[in-house]
Write a protein that holds these residues in place. Sequence first.
Motif, mmCIF file in Angstrom:
data_model
loop_
_atom_site.group_PDB
_atom_site.id
_atom_site.type_symbol
_atom_site.label_atom_id
_atom_site.label_comp_id
_atom_site.label_asym_id
_atom_site.label_seq_id
_atom_site.Cartn_x
_atom_site.Cartn_y
_atom_site.Cartn_z
ATOM 1 N N VAL A 156 0.843 -1.195 0.000
ATOM 2 C CA VAL A 156 0.000 0.000 0.000
ATOM 3 C C VAL A 156 0.876 1.242 0.000
ATOM 4 N N ASP A 167 0.812 4.741 1.049
ATOM 5 C CA ASP A 167 -0.013 5.531 1.959
ATOM 6 C C ASP A 167 0.280 7.023 1.805
ATOM 7 N N HIS A 189 -6.706 8.926 -1.021
ATOM 8 C CA HIS A 189 -7.043 7.508 -0.908
ATOM 9 C C HIS A 189 -5.795 6.690 -1.227
ATOM 10 N N PRO A 190 -5.364 5.798 -0.325
ATOM 11 C CA PRO A 190 -4.176 4.983 -0.605
ATOM 12 C C PRO A 190 -4.429 4.024 -1.762
ATOM 13 N N ILE A 191 -3.347 3.605 -2.434
ATOM 14 C CA ILE A 191 -3.476 2.641 -3.522
ATOM 15 C C ILE A 191 -2.521 1.480 -3.271
ATOM 16 N N ALA A 192 -2.850 0.304 -3.846
ATOM 17 C CA ALA A 192 -2.008 -0.882 -3.732
ATOM 18 C C ALA A 192 -1.287 -1.117 -5.055
ATOM 19 N N VAL A 193 -0.013 -1.492 -4.951
ATOM 20 C CA VAL A 193 0.810 -1.745 -6.132
ATOM 21 C C VAL A 193 1.560 -3.055 -5.929
ATOM 22 N N ARG A 247 0.336 5.345 -12.763
ATOM 23 C CA ARG A 247 0.862 4.020 -12.421
ATOM 24 C C ARG A 247 1.914 3.610 -13.455
ATOM 25 N N THR A 265 -3.225 -0.895 -15.314
ATOM 26 C CA THR A 265 -4.203 -1.956 -15.080
ATOM 27 C C THR A 265 -5.211 -2.050 -16.213
ATOM 28 N N GLN A 299 -8.026 4.101 -12.608
ATOM 29 C CA GLN A 299 -7.040 3.618 -11.647
ATOM 30 C C GLN A 299 -5.603 3.907 -12.085
ATOM 31 N N ASP A 300 -5.397 4.058 -13.388
ATOM 32 C CA ASP A 300 -4.036 4.212 -13.906
ATOM 33 C C ASP A 300 -3.504 5.629 -13.769
ATOM 34 N N TYR A 305 -4.603 9.621 -11.725
ATOM 35 C CA TYR A 305 -5.577 10.410 -10.962
ATOM 36 C C TYR A 305 -4.907 11.666 -10.444
#
Length: 332
Positions: free
Chosen positions: A101, A103, A131-135, A163, A167, A172-173, A175
């Motif tokens: 994540v 953060d 908002h955190p994202i997962a990679v 990113r 994806t 999601q890629d 923002y």
Amino acid sequence: MSIRGGIAALIVAGSMVCSMPLAEAATLKTASVITASTVRLSDLFSDLEPGQDRVLGPAPAPGASIQVGGAQLLAIADQYGVDWIDQSASAQVTITRAGRVLDKDYFVNLVRQNLPDAGGGPVSVDLIDFHPIAVSPDDPKPVTLSDLNWDPRSGRFTATIYRTQTTGDSTQDSYLLAGTIHAARRVLVFSHALQSGSVVSMADVTMDDAYTGRAQDRTYTDEADIDGMTLTHSVMAGDAVQERDLHRTVVVHKGDPVLIVFTAPGLHLTASGRAIEDGGKGQYVRVLNLASNMIVTGRPNNASEVVVEAGSSGMPSDAATLRRLTTSSRGG
């Protein structure tokens, strides 16, 4: 061949069949954690035959999971010839893609690394609606920051995050990242908490040479400017001293009788006077010397005493001057 010989041959043949190794049936995995970007047959079944493993399709996004139900499992097993123990239409496999994540601290540091020169001092970065994202856990550079736009006066900034491994989902890629950035500056801060209505002294504040917090109004850098002023609301230790926090504590009111005090080496004089305008402690206020009819300027020492500094000169108190000073004092 005799009957006895035929039976013997059957026994030998039977023993040969029994001695041949039987292929082991595959076992369903109820849960799998993967790191790759694709889902393989071996993520669903263990104990596959050599060379039987295949790529089935794309993996979920890092940190996300998908479920494969019994009907789909039966179809996959049939398509790829998997002998699956305890086949059941109610079975299910959960496949989770490992992720780390990113953060708020990660993106705050990323903004700092991409920030234009802010004078060489520290800065504070606050993110809005973050908002955190997962990679992927093994991706050394999972995102890049571009188009950083910062207004040093207001502190507001925006930037675009991309990113590195897309994806396929445009939402999601990339923002927008937004927030505020405040460069360090030298300001007075409150040294302890104070309640609304408290009269502030120089002992209540201290100088912070690298303040990076928020300040919505003009700040102070001189303790003497706030000495004797009154708080309009409660404050906490470490808050910047702002103009909006304080108002001048009126010690001497317009029209009040006061004692004018003049002190110099070897000299101490007093005279009766009357305040021409309101004045706070430490604030310069004009008073009328009733004996000489001269207007002098001094600082209130208390509600009945105004101290005139050495070198201060007076002005005649003619009607026009008094009218002008009275008008300007009302306007101020």
